[in-house]
Design a protein around this motif. Structure first.
Motif, PDB file in Angstrom:
ATOM      1  N   UNK A   1      56.365  38.805   0.635  1.00 61.13           N
ATOM      2  CA  UNK A   1      55.301  38.319   1.493  1.00 61.13           C
ATOM      3  C   UNK A   1      54.387  39.496   1.835  1.00 61.13           C
TER       4      UNK A   1
ATOM      5  N   UNK B   1      52.242  41.947   3.849  1.00 62.56           N
ATOM      6  CA  UNK B   1      52.549  42.370   5.208  1.00 62.56           C
ATOM      7  C   UNK B   1      51.785  41.611   6.287  1.00 62.56           C
TER       8      UNK B   1
ATOM      9  N   UNK C   1      50.324  36.555   8.066  1.00 62.06           N
ATOM     10  CA  UNK C   1      50.561  35.600   9.144  1.00 62.06           C
ATOM     11  C   UNK C   1      49.242  35.011   9.572  1.00 62.06           C
ATOM     12  N   UNK C   2      48.700  34.120   8.741  1.00 64.45           N
ATOM     13  CA  UNK C   2      47.419  33.503   9.054  1.00 64.45           C
ATOM     14  C   UNK C   2      47.568  32.579  10.237  1.00 64.45           C
TER      15      UNK C   2
ATOM     16  N   UNK D   1      49.044  30.025  12.476  1.00 66.57           N
ATOM     17  CA  UNK D   1      50.339  29.438  12.808  1.00 66.57           C
ATOM     18  C   UNK D   1      51.443  29.901  11.870  1.00 66.57           C
ATOM     19  N   UNK D   2      51.329  31.117  11.345  1.00 64.70           N
ATOM     20  CA  UNK D   2      52.375  31.624  10.474  1.00 64.70           C
ATOM     21  C   UNK D   2      52.340  31.077   9.063  1.00 64.70           C
TER      22      UNK D   2
ATOM     23  N   UNK E   1      59.596  30.454  11.566  1.00 71.03           N
ATOM     24  CA  UNK E   1      58.828  31.696  11.710  1.00 71.03           C
ATOM     25  C   UNK E   1      58.868  32.229  13.128  1.00 71.03           C
TER      26      UNK E   1
END
Lengths: 257, 328
Positions: free
Chosen positions: B12, B14, B17-18, B20-21, B195
């Motif tokens: 993933x 780094x 986390x757009x 809402x995760x 998340x």
């Protein structure tokens, strides 16, 4: 015996009549590096499992920091500050190196039942996690998935994760097993730097590692303590030499005598 | 679960986390799903779509355990079915608000999950699966005997009632939007759980339980909380379904239901966010459109299951994600 951080008394483990650990009395002094050596099947790893609560002892007592921890559950033992590593490298393979270390930080500092929060709250641990990964030489691999790291790197990551808990005492199960020469040197150096303020008990096959690193050595064979002392004393002990030559050749000559 | 034999998940990024995760790919998939939820009721039969949505919620709840904790429950029908009964009872006998009745169903699932989970999490692997199966069978036989379930007849003619005291649910479209809202709330809750700091620990337990213990995690507590959450959402799905159809029967608690949810999740993709939703669409469509062929439904389902396990072990969404090197 007040300076002993970890003590056992008559520690015994039987598996269906086979005695894997037989009345072992172990005393690890605070602030030392103590090695547990012995041929395969001597009961070293079983000892570790008993000390950390992963296996229940058949008989005997274990005291950590003066407190009786016999029969305590493994998670509780870890919370007291006695944290172990494993023989097979124990990382979380599908998480990144950063996430691996952060899991330990997250436990030590609380905030783990909150399922309604975003994981972004964990970002507060990033600085400390980066520092720990830097300390073990994994700065370039912060976002690498742990399963893709090389073997030696996994061991380093495991140590960084354990260190994140800042345990008073670490139990390292064969930290250099299966490593290349260069990796072994790095791990030895690492253990030197992390020993400050800590006690370390390690199982180790590589006697050259033990020689340079450990203050006290306990030799186990067939579940019993065969000898105990510093490297010079133990390696000169004829019984130790016999035990080693009788089963497997150590990686370094056990004795110069 | 041998994580080592699987290909490692794509790293993933780094800062992925757009909103809402969600990763970008997941955000796109979510928008597609939203669009489908809005457009499809104008094309397809809303009742069918509601079945898909609640099948999807049930499968998502199940996936929380198997996909993120590695726990295979064979007893989820108990939570779904009991949720359906109590939700129905709350609506028909206690005359509660529809939203409240569904919450009663969820609470029933959660409480039952607390009791059954407390017993089951003491074991793992096949033993865990067998204990959940056995406990769910006990719940089934209880439901056969208990008077309030109506035995073979079930609880019938449940009025749909009014949601939040404002929205009458008599028309299928009103019921559809209400169902869609429940599904989305449940779906997003599960996504948040996965998340969260808690979800991070769940993944650690799945990956290497002894190591999680050695870091001082009381893993049983985490497993139990996840189990209760999963059972709660299963109860919600069950209760909502009984409101949709106006009936709650033994069909909800029978062990077939537990098997169906395993199949749905496997077909869609274990441990993927959207897999259970796609799986529910596929299996519900099969049940619906193959219904005229009678027992051929079961045979076809069996065949698909075999093909999935043999050829597409990651499930539909899992395979697509692996091909595109995305996390879905």
């Amino acid at each position: 015996m007040a300076d002993h951080i970890l003590e056992t008394e008559g520690l015994t483990k039987e598996f269906n009549g086979f005695v894997a650990v037989d009345h072992v009395a172990l005393g690890v002094r605070t602030g030392t590096i103590h090695a547990l050596i012995g041929p395969n099947g001597a009961g070293k790893t079983t000892c570790f499992n008993l000390l950390t609560g992963f296996l229940p002892a058949t008989a005997g007592r274990i005291r950590f920091k003066g407190r009786d921890i016999t029969g305590m559950r493994p998670a509780e033992v870890a919370r007291l500050g006695l944290v172990r590593s494993f023989q097979i490298s124990a990382v979380f393979p599908r998480l990144t190196a950063l996430e691996n270390v952060r899991l330990a930080l997250q436990r030590a500092r609380g905030r783990s039942f909150d399922f309604w929060r975003s994981e972004r709250v964990l970002a507060r641990y990033n600085d400390r996690a980066h520092q720990l990964l830097f300390d073990v030489g994994l700065s370039e691999f912060v976002h690498t998935v742990a399963g893709q790291l090389a073997y030696g790197q996994k061991r380093a990551l495991e140590i960084a994760t354990t260190l994140a808990l800042d345990p008073e005492m670490m139990l390292l199960d064969e930290p250099t097993a299966g490593m290349t020469h260069a990796d072994v040197e790095r791990i030895v150096e690492l253990i030197h730097t992390i020993r400050a303020g800590r006690t370390i008990l390690m199982v180790e096959h590589n006697l050259s590692v033990v020689e340079g690193l450990c203050d006290t050595i306990t030799v186990l064979t067939r579940g019993r303590v065969l000898a105990e002392g510093d490297y010079a004393a133990v390696s000169a002990n004829p019984e130790v030499i016999a035990a080693y030559l009788g089963s497997e050749a150590p990686h370094a000559e056990p004795a110069h005598a | 679960m041998s994580a080592t034999t699987e290909t490692p998940a794509p790293a993933a990024a780094p800062a992925a986390h757009g909103i809402f995760g969600f990763t970008r790919a997941q955000a796109v998939a979510f928008v597609v799903m939203l669009a489908a939820i809005v457009i499809l009721p104008h094309i397809l039969y809303p009742i069918f779509l509601m079945r898909v949505l609640m099948g999807a919620l049930f499968a998502c709840a199940f996936n929380l355990l198997i996909g993120y904790l590695g726990l295979l429950s064979f007893g989820h029908a108990a939570f779904y079915g009991m949720g359906a009964y109590l939700g129905a009872w709350a609506l028909k006998v206690w005359h509660l608000d529809a939203a409240l009745a569904i919450l009663v169903g969820g609470a029933t699932g959660g409480l039952l999950g607390l009791a059954l989970g407390w017993l089951a999490i003491r074991r793992s692997g096949i033993y865990f699966a067998m204990i959940t199966l056995a406990l769910a069978q006990m719940v089934y036989f209880f439901c056969v005997e208990a008077p309030f379930t109506g035995g073979e007849d079930g609880i019938q003619q449940i009025p749909r009632g009014v949601a939040f005291g404002l929205f009458p649910l008599h028309s299928d479209m009103a019921m559809y939007w209400f169902t869609a809202a429940i599904f989305l709330a449940g779906f997003l809750l599960i996504h948040r759980v996965i998340h969260s700091p808690f979800g991070q620990v769940l993944k650690a337990i799945r990956e290497n339980e002894p190591r999680a213990i050695s870091l001082g995690y009381r893993v049983q507590d985490y497993k139990l909380i996840a189990f209760v959450l999963s059972a709660f959402l299963s109860g919600i799905a069950g209760a909502t379904t009984s409101v949709i159809f106006g009936i709650a029967t033994l069909d909800g608690v029978v062990s077939d239901r537990s098997g169906d949810v395993v199949l749905t999740t496997l077909v869609g993709g274990l441990g993927t966010v959207f897999g259970p939703v796609v799986g529910a669409a596929v299996t519900t469509a099969m049940e619906n459109y193959l219904a005229q062929f009678g027992s051929w439904v079961t045979i076809t389902q069996g065949a698909i299951f075999v093909v999935c396990v043999l050829a597409f072990r990651r499930g539909i969404v899992g395979e697509v994600a692996a091909r595109l090197k995305l996390s879905l």
